[in-house]
Design an enzyme around this catalytic site. Structure first.
Site, PDB file in Angstrom:
ATOM      1  N   ASP A 138      53.348  58.684  46.062  1.00 37.06           N
ATOM      2  CA  ASP A 138      52.146  59.262  45.436  1.00 37.06           C
ATOM      3  C   ASP A 138      52.216  60.773  45.376  1.00 37.06           C
ATOM      4  OD1 ASP A 138      50.807  56.959  45.007  1.00 37.06           O
ATOM      5  OD2 ASP A 138      49.456  57.118  46.731  1.00 37.06           O
ATOM      6  N   CYS A 202      33.869  43.544  39.978  1.00 35.38           N
ATOM      7  CA  CYS A 202      33.720  45.009  40.036  1.00 35.38           C
ATOM      8  C   CYS A 202      32.265  45.382  39.751  1.00 35.38           C
ATOM      9  CB  CYS A 202      34.647  45.678  39.016  1.00 35.38           C
ATOM     10  SG  CYS A 202      34.369  47.466  38.979  1.00 35.38           S
ATOM     11  N   CYS A 248      37.768  44.799  44.302  1.00 39.40           N
ATOM     12  CA  CYS A 248      38.646  44.069  43.367  1.00 39.40           C
ATOM     13  C   CYS A 248      39.899  43.546  44.063  1.00 39.40           C
ATOM     14  CB  CYS A 248      38.994  44.917  42.150  1.00 39.40           C
ATOM     15  SG  CYS A 248      39.739  46.498  42.528  1.00 39.40           S
ATOM     16  N   CYS A 252      40.577  38.855  45.306  1.00 45.20           N
ATOM     17  CA  CYS A 252      41.821  38.346  44.707  1.00 45.20           C
ATOM     18  C   CYS A 252      42.396  37.209  45.553  1.00 45.20           C
ATOM     19  CB  CYS A 252      42.840  39.478  44.590  1.00 45.20           C
ATOM     20  SG  CYS A 252      44.405  38.914  43.894  1.00 45.20           S
TER      21      CYS A 252
HETATM   22  S1  SF4 Z   1      44.862  37.113  40.555  1.00 46.84           S
HETATM   23 FE1  SF4 Z   1      42.771  37.276  39.757  1.00 46.84          FE
HETATM   24  S2  SF4 Z   1      41.691  38.670  41.142  1.00 46.84           S
HETATM   25 FE2  SF4 Z   1      43.901  38.908  41.534  1.00 46.84          FE
HETATM   26  S3  SF4 Z   1      44.466  40.642  40.222  1.00 46.84           S
HETATM   27 FE3  SF4 Z   1      44.899  38.773  39.068  1.00 46.84          FE
HETATM   28  S4  SF4 Z   1      43.036  38.462  37.877  1.00 46.84           S
HETATM   29 FE4  SF4 Z   1      42.513  39.899  39.489  1.00 46.84          FE
HETATM   30  S1  SF4 Z   2      37.998  49.900  43.255  1.00 46.70           S
HETATM   31 FE1  SF4 Z   2      38.030  48.072  41.952  1.00 46.70          FE
HETATM   32  S2  SF4 Z   2      36.087  47.001  42.361  1.00 46.70           S
HETATM   33 FE2  SF4 Z   2      35.909  49.061  43.190  1.00 46.70          FE
HETATM   34  S3  SF4 Z   2      34.901  50.164  41.542  1.00 46.70           S
HETATM   35 FE3  SF4 Z   2      37.108  50.520  41.299  1.00 46.70          FE
HETATM   36  S4  SF4 Z   2      37.792  48.949  39.893  1.00 46.70           S
HETATM   37 FE4  SF4 Z   2      35.769  48.346  40.622  1.00 46.70          FE
END
Ligand code: SF4
Ligand code: SF4
Length: 319
Positions: A138, A202, A248, A252
């Site tokens: 990074d 989100c 997010c 998952c």
């Molecule tokens: S598996 Fe589902 S929750 Fe995970 S990144 Fe892909 S779309 Fe998003």
């Molecule tokens: S980190 Fe992911 S869930 Fe959180 S605001 Fe950003 S895009 Fe949305």
């Protein structure tokens, strides 16, 4: 070939030695790829920037040519090696308020990753003369996520993060450019399928389409990256996040079986998983500097951190 192997054992190739050594010092995955020009990824980046999705992160607009062509950073680069290090600890947040993103619970990953990649380099030097290299965590105009995808570490999920079947998305990425010519690994298939959980979850609708984040709506941007002269817009509800946002990733399915980190430096040993309100209320600049020593949280800066706190208070008074 521009390097010379000082010692060579026919039964083991250097690439395997690097992988084995890397696993021994804690990396969970290592991938190799060629330093190709990233045309497709570059076009996506330019498009993303043109839509203003980088918010005030203007540094992302710099050195675009180097982001496309890594040879402009290191002309004699022959291979790109990508290291993945899990920071998953199978721990949940203590409460809904003043939550810290999992990646920032422990020590600053830049230093941990850099030190481990240096160990790999020192090991390689035992086999190779005239080794040339550069390390990026990074820290420069390097599209780390794209290199991780090309080297087979994982695929880019709809939440824009790199996902691996074994590690989920809770892992750090480090990139090593070398002048050694290695066989590349194969990229892997995408496994998001029809899932849209991250997009649906989100809270600020920052994932505008698969793999595309509008930082102007993202809690992570506002709690970590905003400039000191910026204020968090009223319509952005931080949902109790004082530093970062994991929503997010939490939803998952691939993170349900993520491998637990082997390095205790990434565990919540500093302050737990949330910052206590009593602590924030009495936080002087000196205390902030002391508490964020060797912690990623320092990136938010003292004033930025307090702005996050007051914004969460405003959000909770409104609900
Ligand atoms: S598996 Fe589902 S929750 Fe995970 S990144 Fe892909 S779309 Fe998003
Ligand atoms: S980190 Fe992911 S869930 Fe959180 S605001 Fe950003 S895009 Fe949305």
């Amino acid at each position: 070939m521009e390097f010379y192997l000082k010692r060579y054992d026919n039964s083991i190739i250097l690439k395997d030695i690097i992988k084995t050594f890397s696993y021994l010092i804690g990396f969970e995955k290592v991938g190799f790829t060629k330093p190709v020009e990233l045309h497709h990824e570059f076009n996506n980046l330019v498009n993303w920037l043109s839509l203003g999705y980088n918010a005030s992160m203007s540094y992302l607009e710099k050195n675009l040519d180097k982001r496309r062509d890594i040879k402009l950073i290191m002309p004699d680069v022959r291979s790109v090696i990508v290291f993945a290090h899990s920071y998953f600890t199978n721990t949940s947040h203590d409460s809904d308020n003043f939550k810290v993103s999992r990646y920032a619970w422990g020590n600053d990953y830049h230093k941990v990753m850099f030190k481990k990649i240096k160990q790999v380099i020192n090991m390689i030097k035992g086999y190779v003369t005239d080794l040339k290299y550069k390390i990026y965590i990074d820290t420069g105009p390097v599209l780390e996520k794209q290199w991780a995808v090309l080297s087979g570490i994982g695929w880019q999920g709809k939440n824009s993060l790199v996902l691996s079947k074994e590690l989920g998305s809770y892992f750090f990425i480090g990139v090593l450019l070398t002048n050694i010519d290695f066989e590349p690994d194969l990229a892997i298939k995408e496994h998001c399928g029809s899932c849209t959980r991250c997009i649906d979850a989100c809270p600020t609708k920052a994932i505008v389409k698969p793999k595309v984040i509008d930082s102007r709506r993202c809690i992570s941007f506002w709690t970590i990256e905003k400039r000191i002269d910026e204020n968090i817009p009223d319509e952005i509800d931080l949902k109790g996040w004082i530093f970062g946002c994991d929503i997010c990733q939490e939803v998952c399915p691939w993170n349900k079986k993520a491998r637990i980190s082997s390095d205790k430096q990434f565990y919540p040993f500093r302050f737990g998983t949330n910052i206590k309100e009593e602590f924030i209320k009495n936080l002087s600049y000196e205390k902030f500097m002391e508490f964020t020593k060797n912690s990623p949280i320092r990136r938010s800066k003292y004033l930025g951190f307090l702005k996050n706190y007051y914004h969460i208070l405003r959000n909770s008074n409104e609900t």
